[in-house]
Design an enzyme around this catalytic site. Sequence first.
Site, PDB file in Angstrom:
ATOM      1  N   ASP A  63      -7.631   1.324   2.653  1.00  0.00           N
ATOM      2  CA  ASP A  63      -7.152   2.478   3.503  1.00  0.00           C
ATOM      3  C   ASP A  63      -8.146   3.526   3.564  1.00  0.00           C
ATOM      4  O   ASP A  63      -7.726   4.586   4.219  1.00  0.00           O
ATOM      5  CB  ASP A  63      -5.770   2.782   3.456  1.00  0.00           C
ATOM      6  CG  ASP A  63      -5.181   3.664   4.657  1.00  0.00           C
ATOM      7  OD1 ASP A  63      -5.481   3.202   5.795  1.00  0.00           O
ATOM      8  OD2 ASP A  63      -4.331   4.237   4.602  1.00  0.00           O
TER       9      ASP A  63
ATOM     10  N   HIS B 237      -6.697   9.706  -0.569  1.00  0.00           N
ATOM     11  CA  HIS B 237      -7.567   9.735   0.710  1.00  0.00           C
ATOM     12  C   HIS B 237      -6.469  10.235   1.953  1.00  0.00           C
ATOM     13  O   HIS B 237      -6.893  10.207   3.105  1.00  0.00           O
ATOM     14  CB  HIS B 237      -7.878   8.019   1.180  1.00  0.00           C
ATOM     15  CG  HIS B 237      -6.471   7.125   1.371  1.00  0.00           C
ATOM     16  ND1 HIS B 237      -6.616   6.285   0.409  1.00  0.00           N
ATOM     17  CD2 HIS B 237      -5.788   6.852   2.293  1.00  0.00           C
ATOM     18  CE1 HIS B 237      -5.480   5.153   0.635  1.00  0.00           C
ATOM     19  NE2 HIS B 237      -5.128   5.972   1.814  1.00  0.00           N
TER      20      HIS B 237
ATOM     21  N   ASP C 153       0.864   5.137  -0.170  1.00  0.00           N
ATOM     22  CA  ASP C 153      -0.202   6.365  -0.135  1.00  0.00           C
ATOM     23  C   ASP C 153       0.591   7.500  -1.318  1.00  0.00           C
ATOM     24  O   ASP C 153       1.783   7.759  -1.206  1.00  0.00           O
ATOM     25  CB  ASP C 153       0.185   7.179   1.313  1.00  0.00           C
ATOM     26  CG  ASP C 153      -0.905   6.138   2.466  1.00  0.00           C
ATOM     27  OD1 ASP C 153      -1.914   5.813   1.921  1.00  0.00           O
ATOM     28  OD2 ASP C 153      -0.301   6.014   3.464  1.00  0.00           O
TER      29      ASP C 153
ATOM     30  N   HIS D  10       0.854  -1.090   0.000  1.00  0.00           N
ATOM     31  CA  HIS D  10       0.041  -0.011   0.180  1.00  0.00           C
ATOM     32  C   HIS D  10       0.749   1.159  -0.009  1.00  0.00           C
ATOM     33  O   HIS D  10       1.656   1.519   0.995  1.00  0.00           O
ATOM     34  CB  HIS D  10      -1.041  -0.106   1.123  1.00  0.00           C
ATOM     35  CG  HIS D  10      -1.695   1.282   1.315  1.00  0.00           C
ATOM     36  ND1 HIS D  10      -2.656   1.517   0.455  1.00  0.00           N
ATOM     37  CD2 HIS D  10      -1.879   2.287   2.247  1.00  0.00           C
ATOM     38  CE1 HIS D  10      -3.357   2.704   0.645  1.00  0.00           C
ATOM     39  NE2 HIS D  10      -2.752   2.986   2.151  1.00  0.00           N
TER      40      HIS D  10
END
Length: 1008
Positions: free
Chosen positions: A374, A579, A264, A262
Amino acid sequence: MHNDRTITEARLKRVLEERIRPAVHPESVPLEVSVWHAPGEPVPVAEGLAAPRTPVAVGTEWGPAWGTSWFTVSGAVPDAWAGRTVEALLDLGFDENMTGFQCEGLVYRPDGSPVKGLNPRNQWVRIAERATGGEPVLLHIEAAANPVILDYRPFLPTELGDRETADDTPRYRLTRMDLAVFDRTVWELVQDLDVLGQLMHELPVDSPRRWQILRAVERALDAVDLQDVGGTAERARERLADVLAAPAHASAHRISAVGHAHIDTAWLWPLRETVRKVARTTANMTALLEDEPDFVYAMSQAQQFAWIKEHRPEVYARVKKAVAEGRFVPVGGMWVESDTNMPGSEALARQFTHGKRFFLEEFGIETEEVWLPDSFGYSAALPQLVRLAGAKWFLTQKISWSQTNTFPHHTFWWEGLDGTRVFTHFPPIDTYNSQLSGRELAHAVGNFREKGGGATRSLAPTGWGDGGGGTTREMLARAKRLADLEGSAKVAFEKPSVFFEKAHAEYADAPVWAGELYLELHRATLTSQARTKQGNRRSEHLLREAELWAATAAVRTGAPYPYEALDRLWKTVLLHQFHDILPGTSIAWVHREAARTYAEVAAELESLIADALAALAGDGEATVVFNAAPHARGGVPALGAAASAEPSTAPATTVEPREGGGFVLDNGLLTVVVDERGLLVSVHDRRAGRETLAPGAAGNLLQLHQDFPNMWDAWDVDRFYRNTVTDLTDVDTLELTDDGAAVLIVRTFGSSRVEQRITLPQGERRVEVETEVDWHETEKFLKAAFPLDVHTDRVAAETQFGHLHRPTHTNTSWDAAKFEACAHRFVHVEEPGWGVALVDDSTYGYDVTRSPRAGDTGGTTTTLRLSLLRAPRFPDPRTDQGVHRFRYALVPGAAVGDAVREGYRINLPERRVPGAAGGVAPLVSVDNDAVVVSAVKLADDGSGDVVVRVYESLGGRASARLTAGFEVEEVAVCDLLERPVAPATTSLSLRPFEIVTLRLHPLSPSGV
């Protein structure tokens, strides 16, 4: 038998960490090291490779925050190592607990081709599988000195989040730069003991299997000569063979491991650094795929693929090869892993349009699973959008973070606003960064809530994440040992689609969850970084206008349609809906750049709109009024233009002084009283003959709360913030504006100043408030309160393509947990036959409470509050400082349809341009206001077809006829990628909140 369990377990821990693990690399020699510190921002690879170097030694400090240093390491494999496996061990100053959150590196060969990334859990580079001795070694490392923002003592304010405020102190110290022998047998022994030791600790103390493992471990440790680990490792492994060969129980839970990192897209690092994080991680993962035939890696976010395609084409070539082989799996089908609460209707749809289209065009892959592990809660509009995008599965992880209630399912059908269902999985391992540790696997098995119901499997996203890193060779070694091991779940690497197919086949009658997936945490993300949120809202509506007017101009005048510009601008806006950007939870650097980017987007869109309007208005001195909203207003048709708005025949608004101070505004529909404090004390609906505000209460009351959550400052607002409140009732100025049309109120509080203008437009049932706040508070929360004389048990809040109802009461813990929630352009409360809407142009957070009336009068007051500003100090220590402007309006007597209309009105004001005296007929029109036009544009494929998207907005059945303002040869229903699905007509019948996208093929060429 005497119980020596704890002694043996302690022995394993010490021997493994102090003797066996260090023996994986039993011999080493130092490499020569030199460095060039790049001034300013990162440089192209060729420039970094060619720059002059200065010799340095291990122990040298390097790296001011956000700096880049190019290290070169050189040496030769000793002749004595011939026949052995050799690796370079390159430790830039790593902390193994900070993978993805501190310094990182990407290793290059002299020719500029990438080798692999370096991070705290991946410090090795293979030099030779079987060395001949004497091989020269020359490697270059692009090392990023990313500072640690979220440290061991988290959430402390720091200036390191922006290069403009960070100091020049070196953050790191070179720790190791060596060539070393890699002992495969010892490494395998480490993995054996690691897996068995972790499994042993998760089994019941009285379990026979635990004791079998314990005794086998004891025998293996006895077999190891601590002064000759390499020479005795194979013998130790033989002592473990039987316990590692014992098969899992037939009923063992099955875990589909999916390689994952993951990443970001921005968070505690800027966007430019994410480009490099993606390159490092994908370089590692493609290398691991070459070494491990059973490994499968999944990566989401089309934007990240696009970045490496543009900035690291040599890495992208490896990715494309691995995708073609079917083991590097694009997933998600979205441009980024976006927030799903705040993006507007079209924006959330376009996440899928652009994400899925990228994967189709680049790889020929139709992604079928939506991958959002997430994001901070999930909109009830998503199931329908998922299906309209051609996907059928949904995965999330974040709901495990909810503070109050435990979500009741792990595999379920998720039902959206319109009744569409999507098969959904919520991995019980409760992390999207699994290491496949014994503790994680045991938790997944025990936590899985579908046991006994027919479901036997779950998914585990496996790899270091958030800041990237991905899967390691140690994780793959665990998976091999856990494939069929007694006492453990069965683990196998599989594609996400394989997992979903199996899970659906065995659990097709899974339970249903209807409505939003509300995260009972991170509620302040609806308010933090107001400029970012305003930039997003404004950009979305400008994009609507640009597409509408450009399409109309293309069809009507033959004006060129700006395909490239709109595609690029949409992708920029979609990127910033990631996000941790739109929610306001990134470092200062990210939000500073976002403000600049939104300004650039707005300027370019305004230019596109102006060009289209000029083409449509023609030459002349008349005023042409354009209305981009989906509802007619003032004689101007929806989606069209008129020579001028019809003059209102309603009584003019009067403003009179109020006895005791303040003013009374009246337009024949509403009578509004502003008292001596500058507060609304009466909003009387003359037509309905009732008061809007609760008895004795004041509306447009600004309230200031202390706001210091227990953790996650920019993310969280904790319920106890309500315990302390200051009503801002002191007034510095209360007067009419110079034109006499508005009441001007000025207040000062703390270090801040607020200026408001209250107006009552002629002929409108709407009280408008323009608010400017010069905000200089710290750890405060500012809200605007409207206590309403309405008794209701629910509030309607606009979301994408509709609205949803949330309770106004706190009957259950689920109800009480929604003490801060998301709304787009409106919130609405009503009693049968009469309601009130609160509409706004840029805020998202709101709360609603009910309170009993004082005395014996009975009744309840329903208070709606808009969340305006916060002032957290982490990760941006100066969050939202400065001037902000908001527009909102109170609409008494409003039904839901009025709320929809007024929400569009405040976000899409009319445009007045000079031109010819005639109007502009809408390109399309709909004869039922319940059916709202969400988008009008030309098809992205350049065919000249007109694409129209509509949705039912009131929550009921609706029939409507769509009329095109041009001759149409053919109509088709299409998906979100504008691919025809079925032939259609322009007569529509929609279920509640249904979305329909039509593709209209003009009868004759449009000239575009």
